[in-house]
Design a protein around this motif. Structure first.
Motif, PDB file in Angstrom:
ATOM      1  N   ALA A 265      22.274 -54.592   4.866  1.00 55.06           N
ATOM      2  CA  ALA A 265      22.224 -53.439   3.673  1.00 55.06           C
ATOM      3  C   ALA A 265      23.504 -53.462   3.036  1.00 55.06           C
ATOM      4  CB  ALA A 265      21.728 -52.120   4.405  1.00 55.06           C
ATOM      5  N   ARG A 266      23.329 -53.090   1.860  1.00 52.84           N
ATOM      6  CA  ARG A 266      24.743 -52.884   1.201  1.00 52.84           C
ATOM      7  C   ARG A 266      24.778 -51.413   0.970  1.00 52.84           C
ATOM      8  NH1 ARG A 266      23.932 -57.099  -4.096  1.00 52.84           N
ATOM      9  NH2 ARG A 266      24.231 -58.944  -2.851  1.00 52.84           N
ATOM     10  N   VAL A 267      26.045 -51.048   0.674  1.00 52.38           N
ATOM     11  CA  VAL A 267      26.525 -49.769   0.596  1.00 52.38           C
ATOM     12  C   VAL A 267      25.419 -48.848  -0.150  1.00 52.38           C
ATOM     13  CG1 VAL A 267      28.276 -49.996  -1.441  1.00 52.38           C
ATOM     14  CG2 VAL A 267      28.478 -48.173   0.371  1.00 52.38           C
ATOM     15  N   ASN A 268      24.994 -49.406  -1.429  1.00 50.40           N
ATOM     16  CA  ASN A 268      24.129 -48.862  -2.284  1.00 50.40           C
ATOM     17  C   ASN A 268      22.774 -48.549  -1.782  1.00 50.40           C
ATOM     18  OD1 ASN A 268      23.622 -51.700  -2.730  1.00 50.40           O
ATOM     19  ND2 ASN A 268      22.104 -51.074  -3.936  1.00 50.40           N
ATOM     20  N   ASP A 269      22.479 -49.002  -0.632  1.00 49.79           N
ATOM     21  CA  ASP A 269      21.159 -48.673  -0.053  1.00 49.79           C
ATOM     22  C   ASP A 269      21.031 -47.623   0.902  1.00 49.79           C
ATOM     23  OD1 ASP A 269      18.732 -49.156   1.005  1.00 49.79           O
ATOM     24  OD2 ASP A 269      18.831 -50.779   1.939  1.00 49.79           O
ATOM     25  N   VAL A 270      21.100 -46.464   0.320  1.00 47.88           N
ATOM     26  CA  VAL A 270      21.189 -45.424   1.240  1.00 47.88           C
ATOM     27  C   VAL A 270      19.981 -44.614   1.272  1.00 47.88           C
ATOM     28  CG1 VAL A 270      23.654 -44.930   0.627  1.00 47.88           C
ATOM     29  CG2 VAL A 270      22.048 -43.962  -0.937  1.00 47.88           C
ATOM     30  N   GLY A 271      18.692 -45.343   1.095  1.00 50.55           N
ATOM     31  CA  GLY A 271      17.330 -44.529   1.080  1.00 50.55           C
ATOM     32  C   GLY A 271      17.136 -44.012   2.380  1.00 50.55           C
ATOM     33  N   GLY A 272      16.884 -42.778   2.588  1.00 51.77           N
ATOM     34  CA  GLY A 272      16.662 -42.078   4.005  1.00 51.77           C
ATOM     35  C   GLY A 272      17.894 -41.560   4.786  1.00 51.77           C
ATOM     36  N   GLN A 273      19.061 -41.904   4.092  1.00 52.34           N
ATOM     37  CA  GLN A 273      20.256 -41.651   4.973  1.00 52.34           C
ATOM     38  C   GLN A 273      20.452 -40.009   4.367  1.00 52.34           C
ATOM     39  OE1 GLN A 273      23.567 -44.349   4.740  1.00 52.34           O
ATOM     40  NE2 GLN A 273      22.166 -45.915   4.844  1.00 52.34           N
ATOM     41  N   SER A 274      21.251 -39.300   5.101  1.00 51.44           N
ATOM     42  CA  SER A 274      21.860 -38.009   4.781  1.00 51.44           C
ATOM     43  C   SER A 274      23.226 -37.797   4.674  1.00 51.44           C
ATOM     44  CB  SER A 274      20.976 -37.016   5.614  1.00 51.44           C
ATOM     45  OG  SER A 274      21.439 -37.212   6.968  1.00 51.44           O
ATOM     46  N   GLY A 275      23.951 -36.888   4.373  1.00 47.04           N
ATOM     47  CA  GLY A 275      25.158 -36.692   4.329  1.00 47.04           C
ATOM     48  C   GLY A 275      25.936 -37.021   3.073  1.00 47.04           C
ATOM     49  N   PHE A 276      25.146 -37.379   1.872  1.00 51.93           N
ATOM     50  CA  PHE A 276      25.714 -37.362   0.673  1.00 51.93           C
ATOM     51  C   PHE A 276      25.821 -36.100   0.026  1.00 51.93           C
ATOM     52  CE2 PHE A 276      24.589 -41.520   2.386  1.00 51.93           C
ATOM     53  CZ  PHE A 276      25.726 -42.448   1.822  1.00 51.93           C
ATOM     54  N   GLY A 277      25.525 -35.110   0.358  1.00 50.16           N
ATOM     55  CA  GLY A 277      25.461 -33.781  -0.383  1.00 50.16           C
ATOM     56  C   GLY A 277      24.386 -33.754  -1.587  1.00 50.16           C
ATOM     57  N   LEU A 278      24.284 -32.502  -2.200  1.00 54.17           N
ATOM     58  CA  LEU A 278      23.370 -32.384  -3.072  1.00 54.17           C
ATOM     59  C   LEU A 278      23.631 -33.157  -4.434  1.00 54.17           C
ATOM     60  CD1 LEU A 278      23.030 -28.424  -2.541  1.00 54.17           C
ATOM     61  CD2 LEU A 278      21.548 -30.227  -1.679  1.00 54.17           C
ATOM     62  N   ILE A 279      22.804 -33.376  -5.064  1.00 53.26           N
ATOM     63  CA  ILE A 279      22.878 -33.887  -6.528  1.00 53.26           C
ATOM     64  C   ILE A 279      22.657 -32.766  -7.406  1.00 53.26           C
ATOM     65  CG2 ILE A 279      21.597 -35.415  -8.237  1.00 53.26           C
ATOM     66  CD1 ILE A 279      20.229 -36.932  -5.873  1.00 53.26           C
ATOM     67  N   ALA A 280      23.870 -32.689  -8.101  1.00 51.32           N
ATOM     68  CA  ALA A 280      24.257 -31.807  -9.271  1.00 51.32           C
ATOM     69  C   ALA A 280      23.381 -32.078 -10.390  1.00 51.32           C
ATOM     70  CB  ALA A 280      25.476 -31.688  -9.686  1.00 51.32           C
ATOM     71  N   VAL A 281      22.464 -31.135 -10.944  1.00 47.81           N
ATOM     72  CA  VAL A 281      21.795 -31.253 -12.088  1.00 47.81           C
ATOM     73  C   VAL A 281      21.912 -30.369 -13.009  1.00 47.81           C
ATOM     74  CG1 VAL A 281      19.293 -31.323 -13.021  1.00 47.81           C
ATOM     75  CG2 VAL A 281      19.636 -32.262 -10.512  1.00 47.81           C
ATOM     76  N   GLU A 282      22.643 -30.886 -14.148  1.00 44.68           N
ATOM     77  CA  GLU A 282      23.132 -30.071 -15.318  1.00 44.68           C
ATOM     78  C   GLU A 282      22.055 -29.699 -16.273  1.00 44.68           C
ATOM     79  OE1 GLU A 282      26.401 -31.357 -17.247  1.00 44.68           O
ATOM     80  OE2 GLU A 282      27.115 -32.503 -15.294  1.00 44.68           O
ATOM     81  N   PRO A 283      21.702 -28.446 -16.419  1.00 49.60           N
ATOM     82  CA  PRO A 283      20.580 -28.342 -17.488  1.00 49.60           C
ATOM     83  C   PRO A 283      20.991 -28.792 -18.908  1.00 49.60           C
ATOM     84  CG  PRO A 283      21.407 -26.230 -16.475  1.00 49.60           C
ATOM     85  CD  PRO A 283      22.270 -27.135 -16.221  1.00 49.60           C
ATOM     86  N   ASP A 284      20.165 -29.440 -19.574  1.00 49.16           N
ATOM     87  CA  ASP A 284      20.449 -30.204 -21.023  1.00 49.16           C
ATOM     88  C   ASP A 284      21.718 -30.951 -20.765  1.00 49.16           C
ATOM     89  OD1 ASP A 284      18.617 -28.615 -22.261  1.00 49.16           O
ATOM     90  OD2 ASP A 284      19.969 -26.791 -22.356  1.00 49.16           O
ATOM     91  N   GLU A 285      21.735 -31.900 -19.762  1.00 51.16           N
ATOM     92  CA  GLU A 285      22.884 -32.788 -19.607  1.00 51.16           C
ATOM     93  C   GLU A 285      22.737 -33.663 -20.515  1.00 51.16           C
ATOM     94  OE1 GLU A 285      24.450 -35.427 -16.006  1.00 51.16           O
ATOM     95  OE2 GLU A 285      22.556 -34.836 -15.724  1.00 51.16           O
ATOM     96  N   PRO A 286      24.184 -34.088 -21.152  1.00 56.17           N
ATOM     97  CA  PRO A 286      24.034 -35.000 -22.050  1.00 56.17           C
ATOM     98  C   PRO A 286      23.935 -36.541 -21.477  1.00 56.17           C
ATOM     99  CG  PRO A 286      26.377 -34.305 -21.596  1.00 56.17           C
ATOM    100  CD  PRO A 286      25.189 -33.576 -20.931  1.00 56.17           C
ATOM    101  N   PRO A 287      23.637 -37.553 -22.134  1.00 57.71           N
ATOM    102  CA  PRO A 287      23.485 -38.988 -21.594  1.00 57.71           C
ATOM    103  C   PRO A 287      24.941 -39.492 -21.253  1.00 57.71           C
ATOM    104  CG  PRO A 287      23.117 -39.130 -23.931  1.00 57.71           C
ATOM    105  CD  PRO A 287      23.021 -37.459 -23.625  1.00 57.71           C
ATOM    106  N   PHE A 288      25.995 -39.089 -21.998  1.00 62.30           N
ATOM    107  CA  PHE A 288      27.152 -39.536 -21.430  1.00 62.30           C
ATOM    108  C   PHE A 288      28.085 -38.268 -21.566  1.00 62.30           C
ATOM    109  CE2 PHE A 288      25.117 -42.790 -24.405  1.00 62.30           C
ATOM    110  CZ  PHE A 288      24.939 -43.639 -23.526  1.00 62.30           C
ATOM    111  N   HIS A 289      29.070 -38.130 -20.623  1.00 63.77           N
ATOM    112  CA  HIS A 289      29.741 -37.168 -20.399  1.00 63.77           C
ATOM    113  C   HIS A 289      31.349 -37.543 -21.163  1.00 63.77           C
ATOM    114  CE1 HIS A 289      27.199 -36.454 -17.254  1.00 63.77           C
ATOM    115  NE2 HIS A 289      27.750 -34.963 -17.453  1.00 63.77           N
ATOM    116  N   ALA A 290      31.479 -38.756 -21.507  1.00 63.08           N
ATOM    117  CA  ALA A 290      32.624 -39.242 -22.253  1.00 63.08           C
ATOM    118  C   ALA A 290      32.344 -40.244 -23.154  1.00 63.08           C
ATOM    119  CB  ALA A 290      33.789 -39.695 -21.220  1.00 63.08           C
ATOM    120  N   ASP A 291      33.170 -40.620 -24.282  1.00 67.86           N
ATOM    121  CA  ASP A 291      32.845 -41.392 -25.121  1.00 67.86           C
ATOM    122  C   ASP A 291      32.973 -42.830 -24.344  1.00 67.86           C
ATOM    123  OD1 ASP A 291      32.599 -39.654 -27.255  1.00 67.86           O
ATOM    124  OD2 ASP A 291      34.852 -40.119 -28.030  1.00 67.86           O
ATOM    125  N   TRP A 292      33.857 -43.136 -23.569  1.00 65.76           N
ATOM    126  CA  TRP A 292      33.898 -44.400 -22.744  1.00 65.76           C
ATOM    127  C   TRP A 292      32.649 -44.659 -22.117  1.00 65.76           C
ATOM    128  CZ3 TRP A 292      33.310 -45.272 -17.744  1.00 65.76           C
ATOM    129  CH2 TRP A 292      33.389 -44.391 -16.799  1.00 65.76           C
TER     130      TRP A 292
END
Length: 99
Positions: free
Chosen positions: A9-36
């Motif tokens: 397993a690679r570090v990105n394979d976190v399916g079924g694991q816990s402890g990563f905190g809640l996912i923040a969902v922004e209402p009307d979130e833009p596709p990019f938060h910065a120009d870069w």
């Protein structure tokens, strides 16, 4: 004969694991938060269209990031690391100074 393959397993394979905190969902979130971030997105699209690398290589480059770097990076920071890695690998070797 039976062959058993064990996937690492690679570090990105976190399916079924816990402890990563809640996912923040922004209402009307833009596709990019910065120009870069938009620039990294566009650069990746250009590299894919030019055949510098393919989508499987791009995904693999993200997944090969060292675990600490992967976990500390934002979504587009991971993309940038992959683009940098893949374009460096695709760059021709520098010519010697014999001209």
């Amino acid at each position: 004969m039976t062959v058993t393959l064990h996937a690492m397993a690679r570090v990105n394979d976190v399916g079924g694991q816990s402890g990563f905190g809640l996912i923040a969902v922004e209402p009307d979130e833009p596709p990019f938060h910065a120009d870069w971030e938009a620039r990294v997105y566009a650069l990746n699209v250009a590299m894919l269209r030019q055949g510098v690398y393919n989508l499987d290589q791009f995904r693999d480059a993200i997944e090969r990031m060292p675990p600490a770097e992967y976990l500390a990076a934002s979504y587009y920071e991971r993309w940038m690391a992959a683009v940098e890695s893949l374009t460096a690998a695709a760059a021709p070797a520098p010519r010697g100074g014999d001209d």
